[in-house]
Write an enzyme that holds these catalytic residues in place. Structure first.
Site, short mmCIF file in Angstrom:
data_model
loop_
_atom_site.label_atom_id
_atom_site.label_comp_id
_atom_site.label_asym_id
_atom_site.label_seq_id
_atom_site.Cartn_x
_atom_site.Cartn_y
_atom_site.Cartn_z
N GLY A 1 -1.44 -9.38 12.54
CA GLY A 1 -2.04 -8.06 12.78
C GLY A 1 -2.83 -7.47 11.65
O GLY A 1 -2.77 -6.27 11.39
N HIS B 1 0.82 -1.22 0.00
CA HIS B 1 0.00 0.00 0.00
C HIS B 1 0.85 1.26 0.00
O HIS B 1 0.36 2.34 0.36
CB HIS B 1 -0.94 0.00 1.22
CG HIS B 1 -1.97 -1.09 1.14
ND1 HIS B 1 -2.78 -1.42 2.20
CD2 HIS B 1 -2.32 -1.92 0.14
CE1 HIS B 1 -3.59 -2.41 1.85
NE2 HIS B 1 -3.32 -2.74 0.60
N1 APR Z 1 -0.73 -7.38 17.62
C1 APR Z 1 -1.27 -8.03 16.56
N2 APR Z 1 -2.47 -7.72 16.02
C2 APR Z 1 -3.16 -6.71 16.61
C3 APR Z 1 -2.68 -5.98 17.72
C4 APR Z 1 -1.41 -6.36 18.23
N3 APR Z 1 -0.88 -5.74 19.28
N4 APR Z 1 -3.61 -5.04 18.06
C5 APR Z 1 -4.63 -5.16 17.18
N5 APR Z 1 -4.37 -6.18 16.32
C6 APR Z 1 -5.16 -6.66 15.19
C7 APR Z 1 -6.64 -6.40 15.29
O1 APR Z 1 -7.29 -7.46 16.01
C8 APR Z 1 -7.04 -6.42 13.80
O2 APR Z 1 -7.32 -7.76 13.39
O3 APR Z 1 -4.73 -5.95 14.06
C9 APR Z 1 -5.78 -5.93 13.10
C10 APR Z 1 -5.89 -4.53 12.54
O4 APR Z 1 -6.86 -4.55 11.53
P1 APR Z 1 -7.09 -3.22 10.65
O5 APR Z 1 -7.18 -2.04 11.54
O6 APR Z 1 -8.22 -3.54 9.72
O7 APR Z 1 -5.74 -3.05 9.84
P2 APR Z 1 -5.34 -3.77 8.50
O8 APR Z 1 -5.86 -5.16 8.44
O9 APR Z 1 -3.87 -3.58 8.33
O10 APR Z 1 -6.10 -2.86 7.41
C11 APR Z 1 -5.85 -3.18 6.07
O11 APR Z 1 -7.09 -1.24 5.35
O12 APR Z 1 -7.55 0.99 5.66
C12 APR Z 1 -6.87 0.10 4.88
O13 APR Z 1 -4.90 0.55 3.66
C13 APR Z 1 -5.40 0.38 4.95
O14 APR Z 1 -3.55 -1.18 5.01
C14 APR Z 1 -4.83 -0.89 5.59
C15 APR Z 1 -5.86 -1.94 5.23
#
Ligand code: APR
Length: 261
Positions: free
Chosen positions: A196, A122
């Site tokens: 994550g 991204h």
């Molecule tokens: N360690 C591991 N995982 C964690 C932690 C932690 N300390 N804290 C939270 N999480 C998990 C949450 O349970 C969730 O499943 O991290 C995940 C975060 O999910 P999102 O906020 O949806 O992030 P992500 O999956 O990276 O989003 C994907 O969406 O908005 C777009 O481009 C943006 O790259 C991003 C994409």
């Protein structure tokens, strides 16, 4: 909660792998102080939804609002450091035959921690470009070479179009080559370690599915199950900054047992 047998099973699969793919999301950077996307936005951005800000139409409608949000996030990222989760992946890279990180994160922390093979699906929040890509795609602009502030999207010094962050917005194509390489790695890997990510955003969310269909063992590290749960073989429940170092310990223990130590 996390159990030793699961850690040992995961460690054995990783030790035996020719190629380990790591698919990481915002969760691995949470312990570096960077909020995830689908947990409440912090502070002054709480009233905005990223899916309303990270889009080309939002930028053309209100460039200064989008610019200010990215300046806020860039400053947050600039103050952040890799955490034990990032460092554990660098340690893992040194202990396996080959490891490639496929990240949705734009904070650059994997490379800063020392991971040597990182595919940024991204883009990267620390890089900025001409929104018109006037000198090729992407036309990177070093913000330190132009006048700019936190509130107003500046103009490209070459063509006058507005400057934007070099990240992938909703509805935009991923960087050429990044997606292809990511799916190649997913199809070839023996283990995919998913760390994550909520598994809701495509095409990144399909990487673990591709890996599993190609015969890989899928290991997930997350405090709670994500949307990719149906293709997960081993779920290591907990925050990445705690679980990944434990996985390194389990790798070492497996290696010692194998060497008869
Ligand atoms: N360690 C591991 N995982 C964690 C932690 C932690 N300390 N804290 C939270 N999480 C998990 C949450 O349970 C969730 O499943 O991290 C995940 C975060 O999910 P999102 O906020 O949806 O992030 P992500 O999956 O990276 O989003 C994907 O969406 O908005 C777009 O481009 C943006 O790259 C991003 C994409």
């Amino acid at each position: 909660m996390l159990s030793t047998p699961e850690l040992n099973t995961a460690a054995e699969a990783i030790s035996r792998a020719r190629l380990v793919a790591v698919s990481s999301g915002a969760g691995i950077s949470k312990e570096s102080g960077i909020p995830t996307f689908r947990e409440a936005q912090t502070g002054l951005w709480a009233r905005y939804d990223p899916e309303q800000l990270a889009t080309p139409s939002a930028f053309s409608r209100n460039p200064d609002l989008v610019w200010a949000w990215y300046m806020f996030r860039r400053d947050l990222v600039a103050q952040s450091q890799p955490n034990p989760g990032h460092h554990a992946l660098v340690e893992m890279e040194a202990r396996v035959s080959k490891l490639v990180v496929l990240t949705q994160n734009v904070d650059g922390l994997h490379r800063i921690a020392g991971s040597t093979d990182v595919v940024e699906l991204h883009g990267n929040l620390r890089r900025f470009k001409c929104s018109g890509d006037c000198r090729g795609s992407p036309t990177i602009i070093d913000l330190d070479t132009i006048e700019h502030d936190q509130e107003h999207a500046p103009a490209c010094p070459h063509c006058g179009a507005l400057i934007r962050p070099d990240v992938v917005w909703y509805g935009e194509m991923l960087p050429p080559g990044a997606l292809e390489r990511a799916f190649d790695i997913a199809k070839q890997c023996d283990v995919m370690l998913v760390v994550g990510t909520s598994g809701v955003v495509q095409p990144a969310a399909s990487l673990p599915v591709e890996a599993r269909h190609a015969g890989a063992t899928v290991i997930e590290v997350n405090p709670m199950p994500s949307q990719i749960a149906p293709v997960v073989d081993i779920f290591l429940q907990g925050p990445a900054g705690q679980v990944l170092p434990l996985l390194i310990d389990a790798l070492q223990a497996f290696r010692n047992r194998s060497l008869g130590a």
